[in-house]
Scaffold this active site. Structure first.
Site, mmCIF file in Angstrom:
data_model
loop_
_atom_site.group_PDB
_atom_site.id
_atom_site.type_symbol
_atom_site.label_atom_id
_atom_site.label_comp_id
_atom_site.label_asym_id
_atom_site.label_seq_id
_atom_site.Cartn_x
_atom_site.Cartn_y
_atom_site.Cartn_z
ATOM 1 N N GLY A 183 9.288 -11.419 4.020
ATOM 2 C CA GLY A 183 8.171 -10.489 4.161
ATOM 3 C C GLY A 183 6.824 -11.186 4.123
ATOM 4 O O GLY A 183 5.794 -10.555 3.861
ATOM 5 N N ALA A 223 4.831 -12.236 6.366
ATOM 6 C CA ALA A 223 3.808 -11.892 7.363
ATOM 7 C C ALA A 223 3.190 -10.529 7.089
ATOM 8 O O ALA A 223 2.340 -10.067 7.848
ATOM 9 C CB ALA A 223 4.404 -11.914 8.773
ATOM 10 N N GLY A 224 3.604 -9.896 6.004
ATOM 11 C CA GLY A 224 3.018 -8.618 5.614
ATOM 12 C C GLY A 224 1.812 -8.815 4.718
ATOM 13 O O GLY A 224 1.297 -9.930 4.559
ATOM 14 N N PHE A 225 1.382 -7.746 4.104
ATOM 15 C CA PHE A 225 0.175 -7.777 3.278
ATOM 16 C C PHE A 225 0.355 -8.642 2.030
ATOM 17 O O PHE A 225 -0.247 -9.723 1.904
ATOM 18 C CB PHE A 225 -0.210 -6.348 2.902
ATOM 19 C CG PHE A 225 -1.180 -6.234 1.766
ATOM 20 C CD1 PHE A 225 -2.388 -6.915 1.792
ATOM 21 C CD2 PHE A 225 -0.886 -5.444 0.666
ATOM 22 C CE1 PHE A 225 -3.288 -6.811 0.742
ATOM 23 C CE2 PHE A 225 -1.771 -5.325 -0.383
ATOM 24 C CZ PHE A 225 -2.975 -6.019 -0.353
ATOM 25 N N ILE A 226 1.208 -8.212 1.118
ATOM 26 C CA ILE A 226 1.387 -8.968 -0.119
ATOM 27 C C ILE A 226 2.007 -10.333 0.178
ATOM 28 O O ILE A 226 1.576 -11.357 -0.366
ATOM 29 C CB ILE A 226 2.259 -8.171 -1.107
ATOM 30 C CG1 ILE A 226 1.516 -6.918 -1.578
ATOM 31 C CG2 ILE A 226 2.641 -9.031 -2.312
ATOM 32 C CD1 ILE A 226 2.343 -6.000 -2.453
ATOM 33 N N THR A 234 8.256 -3.294 -8.255
ATOM 34 C CA THR A 234 7.090 -2.412 -8.348
ATOM 35 C C THR A 234 7.072 -1.697 -9.692
ATOM 36 O O THR A 234 8.132 -1.461 -10.293
ATOM 37 C CB THR A 234 7.110 -1.366 -7.216
ATOM 38 O OG1 THR A 234 6.073 -0.398 -7.428
ATOM 39 C CG2 THR A 234 8.444 -0.632 -7.178
ATOM 40 N N ASP A 235 5.887 -1.321 -10.142
ATOM 41 C CA ASP A 235 5.788 -0.528 -11.371
ATOM 42 C C ASP A 235 6.313 0.889 -11.171
ATOM 43 O O ASP A 235 6.571 1.612 -12.139
ATOM 44 C CB ASP A 235 4.356 -0.490 -11.889
ATOM 45 C CG ASP A 235 3.373 0.228 -10.961
ATOM 46 O OD1 ASP A 235 3.717 0.488 -9.784
ATOM 47 O OD2 ASP A 235 2.245 0.515 -11.412
ATOM 48 N N GLU A 236 6.509 1.297 -9.920
ATOM 49 C CA GLU A 236 6.969 2.663 -9.664
ATOM 50 C C GLU A 236 8.409 2.896 -10.118
ATOM 51 O O GLU A 236 8.851 4.047 -10.200
ATOM 52 C CB GLU A 236 6.793 3.021 -8.191
ATOM 53 C CG GLU A 236 5.340 3.069 -7.757
ATOM 54 C CD GLU A 236 5.128 3.727 -6.414
ATOM 55 O OE1 GLU A 236 5.883 4.666 -6.097
ATOM 56 O OE2 GLU A 236 4.213 3.296 -5.688
ATOM 57 N N TYR A 291 11.459 5.782 -2.272
ATOM 58 C CA TYR A 291 11.000 4.397 -2.298
ATOM 59 C C TYR A 291 11.294 3.749 -3.645
ATOM 60 O O TYR A 291 11.948 2.695 -3.720
ATOM 61 C CB TYR A 291 9.505 4.308 -1.999
ATOM 62 C CG TYR A 291 8.888 3.000 -2.458
ATOM 63 C CD1 TYR A 291 9.272 1.790 -1.875
ATOM 64 C CD2 TYR A 291 7.948 2.973 -3.498
ATOM 65 C CE1 TYR A 291 8.738 0.586 -2.312
ATOM 66 C CE2 TYR A 291 7.403 1.776 -3.931
ATOM 67 C CZ TYR A 291 7.796 0.586 -3.340
ATOM 68 O OH TYR A 291 7.274 -0.597 -3.776
ATOM 69 N N LYS A 326 13.879 0.597 -4.856
ATOM 70 C CA LYS A 326 13.479 -0.608 -5.580
ATOM 71 C C LYS A 326 14.239 -0.724 -6.900
ATOM 72 O O LYS A 326 14.610 -1.825 -7.319
ATOM 73 C CB LYS A 326 11.969 -0.604 -5.819
ATOM 74 C CG LYS A 326 11.134 -0.675 -4.545
ATOM 75 C CD LYS A 326 11.357 -1.971 -3.769
ATOM 76 C CE LYS A 326 10.657 -3.152 -4.410
ATOM 77 N NZ LYS A 326 10.778 -4.379 -3.579
#
Length: 340
Positions: free
Chosen positions: A8, A10-13, A124-126, A148, A152
Site C-alpha cells: 500500500g 503508493a497510497g496516502f499513509i 487502526t484505533d477504530e 471497516y 481490521k
C-alpha cells in the site's frame, strides 16, 4: 542488499511511510507493493521511483504467489495496504473483508514462508469501537462497530493466530485519524477543502458533534520506523495525538481558511447507519520508546488545504461530482508491473 517492502506504499499513509523509510534506511532496497486502486497514485511516490530509490510492484496482496515473490529476501515488511473508507465499507463490505482480512493472511503466510525478519502491521484505533470517555489502551477489548473496523479487527485475529502458532516477529500499530497531503479526498479534511475549492457546501453528517483525534502523517511514519527498529515482537502499540476536534470544528477551521463564515457553507445531511461518537487511545507504550508527535493540526491545516488547492487536477474526475461516491481515477498499470 537488505530489503524493505511496504504494501500500500503508493497510497496516502503508505507513501508517507515510504519516504520516511527511505530517509532512515538509505542502504536498503525499497519495494512498494500496491494494487493501485482509486486511492493510490504513482505521483505519490514519484520522488522515490523516478530517482531509483524505490521499485513499484503493482499487484494484489491477496495474490499469494506474487506476495511470496515480492517479500523474498526482505528484512522488513510494513503492511499498510487496506481498504479504509468507512462509508464505502457499508456498501461493499465483502471487498473490505477480502483485502483487509484475507490480504493480511496472505501477506503473513508469504512472510512466514520467505522468512521475513520483522513485520509491522498497520491497524487502526477504530478496532476499539466507540470510546465515549477516557482512552483505550492496548489491553482494551476490541469492539468494532462497522464493516471497516470489523475487517481490521479480523486481520488482528489472524495475526494473533500467527503469533501463537508460529512465533512470528509481528508488531501491530493502531493509529488514530491521520492527516496530511496526498490523501484521497474521501476523508474529511481533503474532502472539505475540495468542496469549498469547487464552490460547494460542506456536507456534515448528523449534528457534526462526532469527535476524532488527528495525527500528522509524518509523525505516524516516524512511529512506524521506530517500531521497525525497537518494537517488541508480538506487541501492539497505539499511536495517537492529543489533538481532538469535533467534525463541525474541522469544518469551521477549513471554512475560515477559505474566508467563509461556517453557517454560509455548511449543509447537514442524515447520519450514516452507525457513526461512532468518539475514538480515543492511550499512546503511553510507544511514548515510552521515545516517540512523541511533532506536529499539530491547528498549525498544519492551512498548508495541507493549500496543497489540495494546488493539486486539484489530480482529482479532476472527482471534482466534477465531488458530492458523489469516490471513483477509480485509474493508473494505466497492470498487475505484475514493476517500475524501477
Amino acid at each position: 542488499m537488505p530489503k524493505i517492502v511496504i504494501t500500500g506504499g503508493a497510497g496516502f499513509i503508505g507513501s508517507h511511510i515510504a519516504y520516511h523509510v527511505r530517509e532512515q534506511f538509505p542502504a536498503h532496497q525499497l519495494v512498494i507493493f500496491d494494487k493501485m486502486t482509486y486511492a493510490a497514485d504513482v505521483r505519490n511516490i514519484q520522488g522515490l521511483t523516478a530517482t531509483g530509490h524505490a521499485e513499484l510492484v503493482v499487484g494484489d496482496v491477496c495474490d499469494f504467489d506474487l506476495a511470496c515473490n515480492v517479500v523474498a529476501g526482505a528484512d522488513y515488511v510494513v503492511h499498510a495496504a487496506a481498504e479504509s473508507h468507512v462509508d464505502n465499507s457499508f456498501g461493499n463490505s465483502l471487498l473490505f473483508t477480502r483485502t483487509n482480512v484475507y490480504g493480511t493472511h496472505t501477506m503473513l503466510e508469504a512472510c512466514r514462508r520467505m522468512g521475513v525478519k520483522r513485520i509491522v502491521h498497520v491497524s487502526t484505533d477504530e478496532v476499539y469501537g466507540e470510546v465515549r470517555t477516557g482512552a483505550a489502551d492496548e489491553t482494551t477489548s476490541l469492539n468494532p462497530t462497522n464493516p471497516y473496523s470489523a475487517s481490521k479487527a479480523g486481520a488482528e485475529m489472524v495475526i494473533s493466530g500467527y503469533l501463537h502458532s508460529y512465533r512470528m516477529p509481528i508488531v501491530t500499530a493502531r493509529g488514530n485519524n491521520i492527516y496530511g497531503i496526498r490523501q484521497y479526498p474521501e476523508k474529511i479534511i481533503p474532502r472539505f477543502a475540495m468542496l469549498l475549492d469547487c464552490g460547494k457546501k460542506l456536507t456534515v453528517y448528523g449534528s457534526g458533534k462526532n469527535r476524532r483525534h488527528y495525527l500528522a502523517a509524518g509523525d505516524f511514519a516516524a512511529a512506524i520506523v521506530l517500531l521497525m527498529r525497537r518494537g517488541e515482537a508480538g506487541c501492539i502499540y497505539n499511536i495517537g495525538s492529543e489533538d481532538e476536534f469535533e467534525n463541525i470544528e474541522i469544518a469551521g477551521m477549513i471554512a475560515d481558511i477559505f474566508g467563509h463564515a461556517l453557517e454560509d457553507v455548511i449543509d447537514f445531511v442524515p447520519d450514516r447507519p452507525f457513526n461512532d461518537w468518539r475514538y480515543a487511545i492511550d499512546s503511553s507504550r510507544i511514548r515510552a520508546l521515545g516517540w512523541t508527535p511533532q506536529h499539530r493540526l491547528i498549525d498544519d491545516l492551512a498548508g495541507v488545504v493549500q496543497w489540495y488547492r494546488d493539486n486539484r487536477s489530480r482529482f479532476q474526475r472527482l471534482v466534477c461530482d465531488i458530492a458523489g461516491q469516490a471513483t477509480d481515477i485509474g493508473t494505466g498499470l497492470q498487475t505484475g508491473t514493476r517500475t524501477p
